[in-house]
Design a protein around this motif. Structure first.
Motif, PDB file in Angstrom:
ATOM      1  N   THR A  56       0.950  -1.155  -0.079  1.00 16.93           N
ATOM      2  CA  THR A  56       0.104  -0.222   0.119  1.00 16.93           C
ATOM      3  C   THR A  56       0.949   1.200   0.122  1.00 16.93           C
ATOM      4  O   THR A  56       1.904   1.239   0.332  1.00 16.93           O
ATOM      5  N   ASP A  57       0.168   2.392  -0.253  1.00 17.35           N
ATOM      6  CA  ASP A  57       0.870   3.547  -0.205  1.00 17.35           C
ATOM      7  C   ASP A  57       1.468   3.843   1.315  1.00 17.35           C
ATOM      8  O   ASP A  57       2.669   4.555   1.303  1.00 17.35           O
ATOM      9  N   ARG A  58       0.693   3.549   2.199  1.00 17.69           N
ATOM     10  CA  ARG A  58       0.949   3.697   3.458  1.00 17.69           C
ATOM     11  C   ARG A  58       2.250   2.937   4.097  1.00 17.69           C
ATOM     12  O   ARG A  58       3.060   3.144   4.709  1.00 17.69           O
ATOM     13  N   VAL A  62       5.473   4.380   5.628  1.00 14.50           N
ATOM     14  CA  VAL A  62       5.650   4.200   6.965  1.00 14.50           C
ATOM     15  C   VAL A  62       6.944   3.222   7.187  1.00 14.50           C
ATOM     16  O   VAL A  62       7.509   3.073   8.048  1.00 14.50           O
TER      17      VAL A  62
END
Length: 144
Positions: A56-58, A62
């Motif tokens: 994911t982009d997250r 992160v």
């Protein structure tokens, strides 16, 4: 969550035409693909065209950028983890249960060991009554 005997299968609600990022591609390539496709997640496929994970982009922000990792050196495969999926013939109830149990918002759908699509919250919003969608969202975002 009980949604009744709808008879709907994962294949009936999934988003088709999903593009994979290769496990050896860099996170810069993955982020550019996400931007170009207007998505927040990509399935990660191996050289054997089998699903290895989802990114994911997250995850990129992160798990890579925030830790000082280089997006031009880190590969999508390095961030692949905890693969949860359902078969295309699984019931909608099974798919919802898997998403709730694992607190995931996107669920890869496989057919013949290959990615056939993904079920997302947006797909569920089209399929579920408002009360059931609210219950699903509450369970997915609930802390254990």
């Amino acid at each position: 969550m009980e949604i009744g005997e709808s008879g709907r299968k994962a294949r009936d609600v999934m988003h088709e035409g999903v593009q994979c990022i290769g496990e050896h591609e860099t996170l810069r390539v993955a982020s550019q693909m996400m931007c170009d496709l207007g998505v927040g997640a990509l399935p990660i496929c191996g050289d054997d065209d089998r699903l290895k994970g989802i990114i994911t982009d997250r995850d990129i922000v992160v798990r890579c950028c925030a830790h000082g990792m280089d997006i031009d050196q880190t590969t999508a495969g390095e961030l692949a983890r905890g693969l949860i999926w359902v078969d295309a013939d699984a019931s909608l109830e099974e798919a919802l249960f898997a998403m709730e149990q694992h607190h995931i918002k996107r669920l890869p759908v496989l057919e013949g060991h290959r990615i056939a699509g993904i079920i997302s919250e947006a797909d569920l919003a089209k399929e579920l009554p408002d009360s059931k969608l609210a219950e699903f969202v509450h369970r997915v975002y609930a802390l254990d």
